[in-house]
Scaffold this motif. Structure first.
Motif, PDB file in Angstrom:
ATOM      1  N   ILE A   1       0.794  -1.233   0.000  1.00  0.00           N
ATOM      2  CA  ILE A   1       0.000   0.000   0.000  1.00  0.00           C
ATOM      3  C   ILE A   1       0.821   1.276   0.000  1.00  0.00           C
TER       4      ILE A   1
ATOM      5  N   VAL B   1      -7.798   0.497   6.626  1.00  0.00           N
ATOM      6  CA  VAL B   1      -7.868  -0.902   6.217  1.00  0.00           C
ATOM      7  C   VAL B   1      -8.971  -1.551   7.041  1.00  0.00           C
TER       8      VAL B   1
ATOM      9  N   TRP C   1     -14.564  -5.411   4.630  1.00  0.00           N
ATOM     10  CA  TRP C   1     -13.525  -6.203   3.980  1.00  0.00           C
ATOM     11  C   TRP C   1     -14.125  -7.033   2.857  1.00  0.00           C
TER      12      TRP C   1
ATOM     13  N   ASP D   1      -7.974  -5.660  -4.403  1.00  0.00           N
ATOM     14  CA  ASP D   1      -7.580  -4.478  -3.628  1.00  0.00           C
ATOM     15  C   ASP D   1      -6.505  -4.908  -2.612  1.00  0.00           C
TER      16      ASP D   1
ATOM     17  N   ARG E   1      -5.696  -3.705   0.081  1.00  0.00           N
ATOM     18  CA  ARG E   1      -6.130  -3.561   1.476  1.00  0.00           C
ATOM     19  C   ARG E   1      -6.675  -4.881   2.027  1.00  0.00           C
TER      20      ARG E   1
END
Length: 157
Positions: A41, A48, A56, A63, A65
């Motif tokens: 990142i 996050v 999430w 992604d 994250r």
């Protein structure tokens, strides 16, 4: 300069939240995880989401994250163990203990620890004779409702 937004060396903004804001220079595993997160990142300060949570699950599968959340969850598990176990430890640590006023005083504890007088040896109906302390070879028996001391030879007969 705001210390909360700078790293331990004052080298500029650091990502906020999770384990990314912690400095673990003496832990090679944490250093490896931190380097992996930084590679994923960079200087992105976006929050996050917690691994496995609703946010999430809603972010795209590619992604970075998502991977960062996974690494942070694994590091938290490695360092602190099971979340339920940690919460149980917190509950126990913050349990309400009885007040000092409800506990026994030192005088009460001393009195409870003081030796008590010996209970006299008594023969009982239907039970075998009892050895008399301090008189080897003598036994106390209950004979016709009376406590009688007898030598071992008479008891066996």
């Amino acid at each position: 300069m705001n210390d909360k937004l700078t790293g331990p060396t004052g080298d500029g903004p650091q990502p906020r939240g999770g384990m990314r804001s912690l400095n673990h220079a003496d832990d090679p595993t944490a250093l490896w995880a931190g380097a992996l997160i930084a590679g994923l990142i960079g200087n992105d300060t976006a929050p996050v989401p917690k691994y496995g949570g609703r946010e999430w699950q809603q972010i795209a599968s590619n992604d970075p994250r998502r991977t960062v959340a996974l690494i942070e969850a694994a590091e938290m598990w490695r360092r602190y163990g099971d979340e339920d176990g940690l919460l149980a430890w917190f509950r126990e640590a913050h349990a309400v203990w009885p007040s000092l006023a409800s506990r026994k005083t030192m005088a009460e504890l001393d009195d409870a620890a003081r030796p008590k007088p010996a209970v006299p040896v008594r023969g009982t109906e239907g039970w075998p004779p009892v050895a008399i302390p301090g008189r080897p070879g003598w036994y106390r028996c209950l004979v016709s409702g009376r406590q009688v001391d007898m030598p071992k030879q008479q008891v066996a007969a």
